[in-house]
Motif scaffolding. Structure first.
Motif, PDB file in Angstrom:
ATOM      1  N   LYS A 126      -6.484  -0.479   1.531  1.00 39.93           N
ATOM      2  CA  LYS A 126      -5.340  -1.382   1.717  1.00 39.93           C
ATOM      3  C   LYS A 126      -4.343  -1.088   0.607  1.00 39.93           C
ATOM      4  O   LYS A 126      -4.665  -1.186  -0.568  1.00 39.93           O
ATOM      5  N   VAL A 127      -3.135  -0.686   1.004  1.00 34.84           N
ATOM      6  CA  VAL A 127      -2.102  -0.320   0.038  1.00 34.84           C
ATOM      7  C   VAL A 127      -0.956  -1.311   0.152  1.00 34.84           C
ATOM      8  O   VAL A 127      -0.429  -1.539   1.236  1.00 34.84           O
ATOM      9  N   SER A 128      -0.594  -1.884  -0.968  1.00 36.68           N
ATOM     10  CA  SER A 128       0.601  -2.722  -1.022  1.00 36.68           C
ATOM     11  C   SER A 128       1.406  -2.266  -2.226  1.00 36.68           C
ATOM     12  O   SER A 128       0.910  -1.528  -3.067  1.00 36.68           O
ATOM     13  N   GLY A 129       2.636  -2.701  -2.305  1.00 27.73           N
ATOM     14  CA  GLY A 129       3.436  -2.260  -3.430  1.00 27.73           C
ATOM     15  C   GLY A 129       4.888  -2.617  -3.281  1.00 27.73           C
ATOM     16  O   GLY A 129       5.267  -3.443  -2.449  1.00 27.73           O
ATOM     17  N   ALA A 130       5.695  -1.963  -4.109  1.00 33.35           N
ATOM     18  CA  ALA A 130       7.127  -2.249  -4.106  1.00 33.35           C
ATOM     19  C   ALA A 130       7.895  -1.047  -4.632  1.00 33.35           C
ATOM     20  O   ALA A 130       7.333  -0.176  -5.313  1.00 33.35           O
ATOM     21  N   PHE A 131       9.173  -1.005  -4.283  1.00 33.16           N
ATOM     22  CA  PHE A 131      10.110  -0.003  -4.787  1.00 33.16           C
ATOM     23  C   PHE A 131      11.141  -0.723  -5.663  1.00 33.16           C
ATOM     24  O   PHE A 131      11.641  -1.783  -5.285  1.00 33.16           O
ATOM     25  N   TYR A 132      11.426  -0.144  -6.807  1.00 32.58           N
ATOM     26  CA  TYR A 132      12.488  -0.664  -7.669  1.00 32.58           C
ATOM     27  C   TYR A 132      13.472   0.462  -7.925  1.00 32.58           C
ATOM     28  O   TYR A 132      13.073   1.556  -8.324  1.00 32.58           O
ATOM     29  N   VAL A 133      14.752   0.197  -7.689  1.00 27.67           N
ATOM     30  CA  VAL A 133      15.786   1.216  -7.834  1.00 27.67           C
ATOM     31  C   VAL A 133      16.693   0.828  -8.986  1.00 27.67           C
ATOM     32  O   VAL A 133      17.147  -0.311  -9.078  1.00 27.67           O
ATOM     33  N   ILE A 147       5.511   1.238  -7.231  1.00 25.87           N
ATOM     34  CA  ILE A 147       4.336   0.524  -7.719  1.00 25.87           C
ATOM     35  C   ILE A 147       3.379   0.359  -6.547  1.00 25.87           C
ATOM     36  O   ILE A 147       3.759  -0.146  -5.488  1.00 25.87           O
ATOM     37  N   LEU A 148       2.139   0.817  -6.748  1.00 25.12           N
ATOM     38  CA  LEU A 148       1.118   0.728  -5.700  1.00 25.12           C
ATOM     39  C   LEU A 148      -0.040  -0.142  -6.171  1.00 25.12           C
ATOM     40  O   LEU A 148      -0.454  -0.070  -7.324  1.00 25.12           O
TER      41      LEU A 148
END
Length: 172
Positions: A126-133, A147-148
Motif C-alpha cells: 500500500k503506497v500513499s504519499g504526496a508531491f510538494y512543488v 514523499i512515499l
C-alpha cells in the motif's frame, strides 16, 4: 514340574530399562524436539518479515526511480492542494497526471481519468504519499519533493512495518 531357578548371570542378561528411565529419556527427547521446533518457527517468522520489508524497500525504490526519471525532464503544470495529484507535461509533450489513490500510485492521460499504468503492484504494498512543488527564481528551477509511505498491502500476511521515503528532484 520343576521350576527353573535363575542364576545371577541370567538375571543380568534379563536386565533392561525401567519405566522411570524410559519416561525420563522420553521427556528429555521431547524437550529437545520442542526447542528445535520453536527455533524453526522463529526463523520462518523472521524470514517472512525480512522478505516483507525487502518488498517494501524494492517497491519504494522502484517508485522513486520511476518518478524521478519522468519528472527530471518534465514541466510541472499544477499540483493539488493536498499534494496527492501532480499534473505534468513530459519530455515527449504528453500531459500526464500522477495520483496517489486508495492503495497505490498511478497515472493517467487527461481528459480520461482511467489509469494508464499503476506504478505500484496492486495489493502487495500500500503506497500513499504526496508531491510538494517549490519554484525558485534564482536559479530558475522547479523542485519536486516526493514523499512515499509504504505499508504491507492486503495480500501480505501481518506485519505493522511502515517505511517512509522522500526524494527531491530538480527539473531541467
Amino acid at each position: 514340574m520343576k521350576l527353573k531357578t535363575l542364576k545371577k548371570k541370567d538375571i543380568e542378561f534379563l536386565a533392561g530399562f525401567t519405566i522411570i528411565e524410559t519416561l525420563v529419556s522420553l521427556a528429555i527427547f521431547s524437550a529437545f524436539v520442542l526447542s528445535i521446533t520453536a527455533v524453526s518457527i522463529s526463523v520462518v517468522k523472521t524470514q517472512r518479515k525480512v522478505f516483507l520489508v525487502q518488498n517494501l524497500y524494492e517497491t519504494g525504490r522502484y517508485t522513486l526511480e520511476f518518478l524521478t526519471r519522468e519528472l527530471r525532464t518534465s514541466v510541472v503544470n499544477s499540483v493539488s492542494e493536498d499534494g496527492s495529484t501532480l499534473d505534468i507535461t513530459n519530455s515527449a509533450g504528453e500531459n500526464l497526471v500522477y495520483k496517489f489513490g486508495d492503495v497505490g500510485l498511478y497515472f493517467y492521460k487527461p481528459p480520461s481519468t482511467v489509469p494508464v499504468f499503476d506504478v505500484t503492484p496492486e495489493g502487495a504494498v500500500k503506497v500513499s504519499g504526496a508531491f510538494y512543488v517549490r519554484d525558485y527564481t534564482s536559479p530558475d528551477r522547479t523542485f519536486v519533493t516526493i514523499i512515499l509511505k509504504l505499508e504491507p498491502g492486503v495480500r501480505s500476511s501481518g506485519g505493522s512495518d511502515v517505511i517512509n521515503l522522500q526524494s527531491s528532484v530538480a527539473l531541467r
